[in-house]
Design a protein around this motif. Structure first.
Motif, PDB file in Angstrom:
ATOM      1  N   LEU A 213      -3.056   0.904  -3.844  1.00  0.00           N
ATOM      2  CA  LEU A 213      -2.586  -0.536  -3.868  1.00  0.00           C
ATOM      3  C   LEU A 213      -1.592  -0.810  -5.652  1.00  0.00           C
ATOM      4  O   LEU A 213      -2.330  -1.010  -6.312  1.00  0.00           O
ATOM      5  N   VAL A 214      -0.460  -1.147  -4.978  1.00  0.00           N
ATOM      6  CA  VAL A 214       1.003  -1.915  -5.729  1.00  0.00           C
ATOM      7  C   VAL A 214       1.035  -3.228  -5.690  1.00  0.00           C
ATOM      8  O   VAL A 214       0.521  -4.017  -4.968  1.00  0.00           O
TER       9      VAL A 214
ATOM     10  N   ALA B  11       4.179  -3.458   2.643  1.00  0.00           N
ATOM     11  CA  ALA B  11       3.801  -4.279   2.410  1.00  0.00           C
ATOM     12  C   ALA B  11       2.117  -4.888   2.578  1.00  0.00           C
ATOM     13  O   ALA B  11       2.570  -5.216   4.345  1.00  0.00           O
ATOM     14  N   LEU B  12       1.740  -5.559   1.959  1.00  0.00           N
ATOM     15  CA  LEU B  12       0.153  -6.124   2.466  1.00  0.00           C
ATOM     16  C   LEU B  12       0.617  -7.336   2.910  1.00  0.00           C
ATOM     17  O   LEU B  12       0.318  -8.499   3.320  1.00  0.00           O
TER      18      LEU B  12
ATOM     19  N   LYS C 200       0.470  -1.175  -0.219  1.00  0.00           N
ATOM     20  CA  LYS C 200       0.033  -0.302  -0.415  1.00  0.00           C
ATOM     21  C   LYS C 200       1.046   1.046  -0.219  1.00  0.00           C
ATOM     22  O   LYS C 200       2.072   1.177   0.849  1.00  0.00           O
ATOM     23  N   LEU C 201       0.131   1.834  -0.766  1.00  0.00           N
ATOM     24  CA  LEU C 201       0.901   3.297  -0.390  1.00  0.00           C
ATOM     25  C   LEU C 201      -0.408   4.744   0.582  1.00  0.00           C
ATOM     26  O   LEU C 201      -0.958   4.834   0.300  1.00  0.00           O
TER      27      LEU C 201
ATOM     28  N   HIS D   2      -8.930 -12.347  -2.023  1.00  0.00           N
ATOM     29  CA  HIS D   2      -7.634 -12.938  -1.788  1.00  0.00           C
ATOM     30  C   HIS D   2      -6.700 -11.878  -0.961  1.00  0.00           C
ATOM     31  O   HIS D   2      -6.224 -12.255  -0.200  1.00  0.00           O
ATOM     32  N   LEU D   3      -6.797 -10.668  -1.525  1.00  0.00           N
ATOM     33  CA  LEU D   3      -6.094  -9.694  -0.710  1.00  0.00           C
ATOM     34  C   LEU D   3      -6.833  -8.954   0.788  1.00  0.00           C
ATOM     35  O   LEU D   3      -7.619  -8.392   1.209  1.00  0.00           O
ATOM     36  N   GLN D   4      -6.950  -9.700   1.442  1.00  0.00           N
ATOM     37  CA  GLN D   4      -7.494  -9.252   2.879  1.00  0.00           C
ATOM     38  C   GLN D   4      -6.626  -8.752   3.976  1.00  0.00           C
ATOM     39  O   GLN D   4      -6.020  -8.355   4.489  1.00  0.00           O
ATOM     40  N   LEU D   5      -7.694  -7.303   3.072  1.00  0.00           N
ATOM     41  CA  LEU D   5      -6.778  -6.019   3.965  1.00  0.00           C
ATOM     42  C   LEU D   5      -7.451  -6.303   5.748  1.00  0.00           C
ATOM     43  O   LEU D   5      -8.835  -6.353   5.826  1.00  0.00           O
TER      44      LEU D   5
END
Length: 226
Positions: A75-76, A99-100, A60-61, A174-177
């Motif tokens: 999000l990169v 890093a996420l 993440k930026l 998939h991306l668990q925030l």
């Protein structure tokens, strides 16, 4: 990770314009390393001294506001470059990259990147197009924050997460925030984000199981902005 000319992710960034000779030179000067989830690629105010190419993982930026809240700007994903603007204008980074999930990153020193920038017109054009695209995204984000409700921003963010990063085998995003990270993207308090997620869950738009989020009704989520 040593052969840049064989790296698939370079096709998704400005690096696709580099010649084979330039890619071989880049392979000799770059440094490859792993960044664990939660660790910084670089932090706001840091002199980056080059660019970072994301081979695996997502970061993440974000920018820390005066009240201590973390506002996520972007999000990169793999294939993108980090630190281009700071490198070109030779200023400290104005955002942090965290890093996420576990990441594989390649670092290319400024002197080498600027050599490519000065000698390869297509590479420099691609890089400037990327920076201009980021500025446009920032403008759009600012307008969304001003004109769209928090509920609409959350709906759009959930759809974006599924469309961009996909789903796990069980169908969850998939991306668990974390709830704090979701709140940081849509620009609201964590408590408000949790309350809206609960509302979406009760009305059948999504399903929440622990930390996992499943999108149940894409059509209604899309219609919220109409």
């Amino acid at each position: 990770m040593s052969k840049c000319e064989q790296c698939i992710v370079r096709q998704f960034s400005s690096l696709k314009a580099l010649t084979k000779e330039e890619l071989l030179k880049m392979a000799d000067c770059k440094t490859s390393y792993t960044i664990k989830k939660g660790e910084p690629v670089f932090q706001e105010g840091e002199i980056t001294k080059g660019v970072f190419c994301i081979k695996e993982g997502v970061c993440k930026l974000s920018k820390l506001s005066a009240n201590g809240k973390d506002q996520i700007i972007k999000l990169v994903k793999p294939g993108e470059l980090l630190g281009q603007r700071s490198m070109i204008i030779d200023e400290p980074a104005n955002l942090s990259a965290i890093a996420l999930e576990d990441m594989e990153v390649c670092f290319i020193p400024r002197t080498d990147v600027m050599g490519f920038f000065n000698n390869n017109n297509q590479f420099s054009l691609n890089m400037m197009k990327t920076i201009c695209g980021d500025l446009k995204d920032a403008d759009d984000h600012m307008v969304d924050m001003a004109q769209k409700t928090v509920k609409v921003r959350l709906a759009e963010t959930l759809l974006y997460l599924e469309d961009t990063f996909g789903k796990k085998e069980d169908g969850s995003l998939h991306l668990q925030l974390t709830r704090e990270e979701l709140a940081g993207i849509i620009g609201t308090a964590t408590e408000s984000c949790i309350r809206l997620l609960s509302e979406f869950n009760k009305t059948g738009l999504i399903k929440i199981t622990g930390k996992k989020i499943f999108i149940e009704d894409r059509v209604k989520l899309k219609r919220m902005n109409e």
